[in-house]
Design a protein around this motif. Structure first.
Motif, PDB file in Angstrom:
ATOM      1  N   SER A   1      38.418  36.626  31.868  1.00 26.15           N
ATOM      2  CA  SER A   1      38.874  37.995  31.698  1.00 26.15           C
ATOM      3  C   SER A   1      38.136  38.903  32.677  1.00 26.15           C
ATOM      4  CB  SER A   1      38.632  38.459  30.265  1.00 26.15           C
ATOM      5  OG  SER A   1      37.247  38.444  29.978  1.00 26.15           O
ATOM      6  N   LYS A   2      38.734  40.035  32.998  1.00 26.78           N
ATOM      7  CA  LYS A   2      38.116  40.986  33.923  1.00 26.78           C
ATOM      8  C   LYS A   2      38.538  42.388  33.517  1.00 26.78           C
ATOM      9  CE  LYS A   2      37.800  39.790  38.297  1.00 26.78           C
ATOM     10  NZ  LYS A   2      36.363  39.805  38.665  1.00 26.78           N
ATOM     11  N   SER A   3      37.603  43.328  33.554  1.00 25.05           N
ATOM     12  CA  SER A   3      37.906  44.729  33.289  1.00 25.05           C
ATOM     13  C   SER A   3      37.417  45.574  34.456  1.00 25.05           C
ATOM     14  CB  SER A   3      37.232  45.206  31.998  1.00 25.05           C
ATOM     15  OG  SER A   3      37.758  44.540  30.870  1.00 25.05           O
ATOM     16  N   ILE A   4      38.259  46.502  34.872  1.00 20.55           N
ATOM     17  CA  ILE A   4      37.916  47.419  35.961  1.00 20.55           C
ATOM     18  C   ILE A   4      38.080  48.840  35.453  1.00 20.55           C
ATOM     19  CG2 ILE A   4      38.445  48.178  38.309  1.00 20.55           C
ATOM     20  CD1 ILE A   4      39.768  45.406  38.738  1.00 20.55           C
ATOM     21  N   TYR A   5      37.012  49.619  35.528  1.00 24.19           N
ATOM     22  CA  TYR A   5      37.046  51.021  35.115  1.00 24.19           C
ATOM     23  C   TYR A   5      37.116  51.877  36.381  1.00 24.19           C
ATOM     24  CZ  TYR A   5      35.503  48.892  30.776  1.00 24.19           C
ATOM     25  OH  TYR A   5      35.416  48.089  29.656  1.00 24.19           O
TER      26      TYR A   5
ATOM     27  N   GLY B   1      38.994  42.052  46.992  1.00 29.83           N
ATOM     28  CA  GLY B   1      37.602  41.642  46.866  1.00 29.83           C
ATOM     29  C   GLY B   1      37.201  41.427  45.414  1.00 29.83           C
ATOM     30  N   LEU B   2      37.686  42.287  44.519  1.00 31.13           N
ATOM     31  CA  LEU B   2      37.351  42.139  43.098  1.00 31.13           C
ATOM     32  C   LEU B   2      37.982  40.889  42.502  1.00 31.13           C
ATOM     33  CD1 LEU B   2      37.580  45.764  41.629  1.00 31.13           C
ATOM     34  CD2 LEU B   2      35.685  44.617  42.775  1.00 31.13           C
ATOM     35  N   GLN B   3      39.155  40.517  43.012  1.00 29.30           N
ATOM     36  CA  GLN B   3      39.818  39.312  42.508  1.00 29.30           C
ATOM     37  C   GLN B   3      38.934  38.086  42.707  1.00 29.30           C
ATOM     38  OE1 GLN B   3      42.658  39.663  40.956  1.00 29.30           O
ATOM     39  NE2 GLN B   3      44.248  40.659  42.155  1.00 29.30           N
ATOM     40  N   HIS B   4      38.145  38.099  43.758  1.00 31.70           N
ATOM     41  CA  HIS B   4      37.313  36.941  44.091  1.00 31.70           C
ATOM     42  C   HIS B   4      35.853  37.123  43.676  1.00 31.70           C
ATOM     43  CE1 HIS B   4      40.777  36.763  46.924  1.00 31.70           C
ATOM     44  NE2 HIS B   4      40.716  35.477  46.628  1.00 31.70           N
TER      45      HIS B   4
ATOM     46  N   ILE C   1      48.305  45.721  39.916  1.00 33.00           N
ATOM     47  CA  ILE C   1      49.486  45.211  39.204  1.00 33.00           C
ATOM     48  C   ILE C   1      50.379  44.361  40.106  1.00 33.00           C
ATOM     49  CG2 ILE C   1      49.451  47.087  37.525  1.00 33.00           C
ATOM     50  CD1 ILE C   1      51.771  48.391  39.019  1.00 33.00           C
ATOM     51  N   GLY C   2      49.940  44.133  41.332  1.00 34.49           N
ATOM     52  CA  GLY C   2      50.659  43.225  42.210  1.00 34.49           C
ATOM     53  C   GLY C   2      51.844  43.842  42.927  1.00 34.49           C
TER      54      GLY C   2
ATOM     55  N   LYS D   1      42.459  42.085  33.146  1.00 36.57           N
ATOM     56  CA  LYS D   1      43.090  40.787  33.356  1.00 36.57           C
ATOM     57  C   LYS D   1      43.019  40.022  32.047  1.00 36.57           C
ATOM     58  CE  LYS D   1      42.676  36.636  36.262  1.00 36.57           C
ATOM     59  NZ  LYS D   1      41.882  36.027  37.349  1.00 36.57           N
ATOM     60  N   ASP D   2      44.176  39.637  31.542  1.00 33.50           N
ATOM     61  CA  ASP D   2      44.272  38.885  30.293  1.00 33.50           C
ATOM     62  C   ASP D   2      43.749  37.470  30.507  1.00 33.50           C
ATOM     63  OD1 ASP D   2      45.227  37.285  28.163  1.00 33.50           O
ATOM     64  OD2 ASP D   2      46.822  38.720  27.759  1.00 33.50           O
ATOM     65  N   SER D   3      42.753  37.072  29.711  1.00 34.35           N
ATOM     66  CA  SER D   3      42.141  35.759  29.908  1.00 34.35           C
ATOM     67  C   SER D   3      43.032  34.615  29.443  1.00 34.35           C
ATOM     68  CB  SER D   3      40.797  35.687  29.164  1.00 34.35           C
ATOM     69  OG  SER D   3      40.991  35.904  27.773  1.00 34.35           O
ATOM     70  N   ARG D   4      44.072  34.930  28.669  1.00 34.03           N
ATOM     71  CA  ARG D   4      44.945  33.866  28.166  1.00 34.03           C
ATOM     72  C   ARG D   4      46.059  33.522  29.135  1.00 34.03           C
ATOM     73  NH1 ARG D   4      48.136  33.724  22.313  1.00 34.03           N
ATOM     74  NH2 ARG D   4      49.059  31.651  22.594  1.00 34.03           N
ATOM     75  N   ASN D   5      46.795  34.557  29.591  1.00 32.41           N
ATOM     76  CA  ASN D   5      47.915  34.266  30.504  1.00 32.41           C
ATOM     77  C   ASN D   5      47.718  34.875  31.891  1.00 32.41           C
ATOM     78  OD1 ASN D   5      48.513  36.994  30.200  1.00 32.41           O
ATOM     79  ND2 ASN D   5      50.072  36.637  28.636  1.00 32.41           N
ATOM     80  N   PHE D   6      46.528  35.476  32.110  1.00 31.56           N
ATOM     81  CA  PHE D   6      46.132  35.982  33.433  1.00 31.56           C
ATOM     82  C   PHE D   6      46.995  37.141  33.937  1.00 31.56           C
ATOM     83  CE2 PHE D   6      45.315  31.344  33.268  1.00 31.56           C
ATOM     84  CZ  PHE D   6      43.940  31.414  33.072  1.00 31.56           C
ATOM     85  N   SER D   7      47.678  37.837  33.028  1.00 31.52           N
ATOM     86  CA  SER D   7      48.454  39.010  33.436  1.00 31.52           C
ATOM     87  C   SER D   7      47.513  40.162  33.779  1.00 31.52           C
ATOM     88  CB  SER D   7      49.409  39.431  32.324  1.00 31.52           C
ATOM     89  OG  SER D   7      48.690  39.798  31.165  1.00 31.52           O
ATOM     90  N   HIS D   8      47.958  41.001  34.698  1.00 32.70           N
ATOM     91  CA  HIS D   8      47.186  42.166  35.113  1.00 32.70           C
ATOM     92  C   HIS D   8      47.744  43.394  34.401  1.00 32.70           C
ATOM     93  CE1 HIS D   8      45.167  40.568  39.004  1.00 32.70           C
ATOM     94  NE2 HIS D   8      45.253  39.632  38.080  1.00 32.70           N
ATOM     95  N   GLN D   9      46.886  44.038  33.616  1.00 31.08           N
ATOM     96  CA  GLN D   9      47.327  45.122  32.747  1.00 31.08           C
ATOM     97  C   GLN D   9      46.806  46.472  33.231  1.00 31.08           C
ATOM     98  OE1 GLN D   9      45.501  43.954  29.096  1.00 31.08           O
ATOM     99  NE2 GLN D   9      46.771  42.137  28.814  1.00 31.08           N
TER     100      GLN D   9
END
Length: 208
Positions: A2-6, A139-142, A165-166, A189-197
Motif C-alpha cells: 500500500s502507498k499513501s501520498i499527501y 519516482g514515487l512509484q519506485h 490516476i494514470g 494505492k490499494d494493497s489488494r488490487n493495486f488501484s490508484h485512488q
C-alpha cells in the motif's frame, strides 16, 4: 504494497495578499500562512499516526517554509525537488495580476492546450509543468517508502493527481482539480488490487 501520498498545497503567501503573479516569484508565507502551516502539520501528525514519511517539497520559499514546519513536527527531513515548483510565468512573475490578464493568450477550448503558447516571454507551457509532475509521481512509484508528503502549489497539484490516476499526459490538458491554499489531497494505492485512488480532494477542514 500500500502507498499513501499527501499532497499539500502551500498556505497563504505574500503574493496572494499583494495581488501579484506567483509562479517562480519567490514569495514568502504570511503570518497567517505560518499559522496555517502549523495546522497542516497537526493534521498530518494525526493522519500518519506514528508512521514515518518521505517529505518532498518544491524549493520555492513559500513551499519550503511550509515543509520545514511539517518536518519539525514530524521530526523528519525534507528533500527539495524543483520539479514540484509551480508553473513559471516568465516576465509576468511578481507583476500585478492585471498585467498578466491583459497580455495572456487564453487556452483554446479545443485543440492543443498543454503546449499552448500564452504569449508571455520566458513562461513555461503546461506541458513543461506536466512533465515535471509526472516525473515526480514516477519516482514515487519506485520508492520503497509507503508514506509520502509532497509540498507543492495549486497548478502542480492537478497534474500530480492526473499522473497518479494514470491519465495519459497528452489527455491532461483539459483536467483541472480545484485545490485551495493550505489544502491536503490524499492519493492512495490499494494493497489488494493495486488501484490508484483519489481518496480525498482539497481537504481544508484543518483550517477551520
Amino acid at each position: 504494497m500500500s502507498k499513501s501520498i499527501y499532497v499539500v498545497t502551500h498556505p497563504e503567501a505574500t503574493h496572494h495578499i499583494h495581488g501579484v503573479v506567483g509562479g517562480w516569484f519567490d514569495s514568502d508565507l504570511t503570518e497567517r500562512g505560518v499559522e496555517q502551516a502549523e495546522t497542516i502539520a497537526s493534521s498530518l501528525v494525526t493522519r500518519l499516526d506514528g508512521a514515518t514519511a518521505e517529505i518532498l517539497s518544491s524549493d520555492l520559499l513559500r513551499a519550503r517554509r511550509t515543509a520545514e514546519v511539517i518536518a519539525k513536527r514530524l521530526q523528519m527531513d525534507v528533500t527539495l525537488d524543483p520539479d514540484l515548483r509551480e508553473k513559471s510565468y516568465g516576465e509576468a512573475e511578481g507583476k500585478p495580476r492585471a498585467w498578466l490578464t491583459e497580455r495572456v493568450i487564453p487556452l483554446p477550448e479545443i485543440g492543443e492546450r498543454l503546449r499552448h503558447d500564452e504569449g508571455i516571454p520566458g513562461a513555461e507551457t503546461r506541458m513543461d509543468l506536466a512533465e515535471r509532475a509526472y516525473r515526480v509521481i514516477d519516482g514515487l512509484q519506485h520508492s520503497p517508502h509507503e508514506q509520502h508528503i509532497l509540498v507543492t502549489h495549486g497548478g502542480t497539484s492537478t497534474l500530480l493527481i492526473a499522473a497518479w490516476i494514470g491519465m495519459p499526459i497528452d489527455a491532461a490538458g483539459l483536467v483541472n482539480f480545484q485545490v485551495s491554499s493550505g489544502s491536503i489531497t490524499v492519493l492512495r494505492k490499494d494493497s489488494r488490487n493495486f488501484s490508484h485512488q483519489l481518496a480525498q480532494l482539497n481537504d481544508v477542514s484543518h483550517l477551520a
